[in-house]
Write a protein that holds these residues in place. Sequence first.
Motif, PDB file in Angstrom:
ATOM      1  N   HIS A 270      64.795  43.210  41.003  1.00 21.55           N
ATOM      2  CA  HIS A 270      65.138  44.565  40.575  1.00 21.55           C
ATOM      3  C   HIS A 270      65.518  45.427  41.767  1.00 21.55           C
ATOM      4  O   HIS A 270      66.548  46.108  41.737  1.00 21.55           O
ATOM      5  CB  HIS A 270      63.984  45.236  39.839  1.00 21.55           C
ATOM      6  CG  HIS A 270      64.189  46.710  39.737  1.00 21.55           C
ATOM      7  ND1 HIS A 270      65.143  47.266  38.906  1.00 21.55           N
ATOM      8  CD2 HIS A 270      63.636  47.749  40.437  1.00 21.55           C
ATOM      9  CE1 HIS A 270      65.143  48.583  39.073  1.00 21.55           C
ATOM     10  NE2 HIS A 270      64.253  48.901  39.996  1.00 21.55           N
ATOM     11  N   GLU A 274      69.174  46.868  42.291  1.00 22.45           N
ATOM     12  CA  GLU A 274      69.233  48.318  42.098  1.00 22.45           C
ATOM     13  C   GLU A 274      69.852  48.998  43.319  1.00 22.45           C
ATOM     14  O   GLU A 274      70.644  49.939  43.178  1.00 22.45           O
ATOM     15  CB  GLU A 274      67.831  48.871  41.822  1.00 22.45           C
ATOM     16  CG  GLU A 274      67.815  50.343  41.451  1.00 22.45           C
ATOM     17  CD  GLU A 274      68.190  50.645  40.007  1.00 22.45           C
ATOM     18  OE1 GLU A 274      67.925  51.770  39.545  1.00 22.45           O
ATOM     19  OE2 GLU A 274      68.751  49.755  39.326  1.00 22.45           O
ATOM     20  N   SER A 300      71.002  49.123  35.093  1.00 26.22           N
ATOM     21  CA  SER A 300      69.783  49.595  35.732  1.00 26.22           C
ATOM     22  C   SER A 300      68.613  49.585  34.751  1.00 26.22           C
ATOM     23  O   SER A 300      67.502  49.153  35.094  1.00 26.22           O
ATOM     24  CB  SER A 300      70.002  51.001  36.287  1.00 26.22           C
ATOM     25  OG  SER A 300      68.813  51.518  36.842  1.00 26.22           O
TER      26      SER A 300
END
Length: 384
Positions: A270, A274, A300
């Motif tokens: 993540h 991100e 996202s």
Amino acid sequence: MTVVDAGRLATDFTATFGDPPDGLFLAPGRVNLIGEHTDYTGGFVLPFAIDAATTAAIALNDSGRLRLASRSQDGVVAVDLASLAPGAVTGWAAYPAGVVWALSARGVRVEGADILVDSTVPTGSGLSSSAALECSVAVGLRDLTGVDIGPDELVLACQQAENEMAGAPTGIMDQTASLRGAAGHAVFLDTRDQHSEQVPLDLAEHGLVLLVVDTHVKHQHATGGYADRRRSTEAAREALDVEALRDVAVADLEAAAGRLDAVTFRRLRHVVTENQRVLDTVATLRSSSPAAIGQLLDASHASMRDDFEISCAELDTAVDAARAAGSLGARMTGGGFGGSAIALVHAEDVDTVTEAVRGAFADAGFTAPGVFPVEPADGARRVG
């Protein structure tokens, strides 16, 4: 959304403490457009200050005491400045008290002060009511004492207050947005060196609106899953032997998978993806309409839901309903486990998306959400 009536706050200050304030100072909340749980890992974030804010009325004195009051809380919290230290103040008052404590180590000496605050930033909504509170007090104390301290140092003082006095292990994103925000812009922040740039985000010019969906599911950064996720990212950093997770590229993820357990790898994935989404969003906003970032917002949310596992049923319902009703992109925003989602919509679709989200919450048996637009606004400043 609106800000506090400064004149009325000044009147209430006099009624509470007996004398008028020396000044009134406003600091906005923020929406994080994209870049979640990347700030404390040395990465990139893209928040913007919003048109909802906390206002602090402040008067300095030589009483040796700090007296704190809030329109939303009963009573006055009083503490001797000589005893001000982590653990000396709890609850909401730990945030402004922590600012006084953190600034004292940076040359902002306060011999005594009375502070009354009020806010239009909903608490627990993921719109950073805590940073708005901290920054309103920090700017006020800086201005009233006349100490020359720049915004980057104010950011660090407010972060220290939140980390050490309030016990919330947050990064510097929220305070940076509140202090450095500008109307019509987002703040592109490199959290490693605090370098920031203004990125165009004039939604109205492009016929767009950013809706916030406040789920009314409260979250606390000082407890629970936020701290767990931060520990997971630190474990990944140590296992990969890097200075910060922003040093891991998307191309490195395949190799990293073999060195981490499944949960830690998902947390890493993540953060890494991100960071890339933030960079891609900045590039898009500089070259195109904000309408073009919709897919990045969607990606996202999927990453936060599936890899970082910080969403909840209400947030997912808000995002799914907004998408189905025609939003260009939607995601949860903030630390997670509750709070708010955002949806980027064409201005003519605001009512349709709003009604769809409210209907979906009703169908699921959830508490009715708050749905409202926000606009990029100017940062902390004196207002009276």
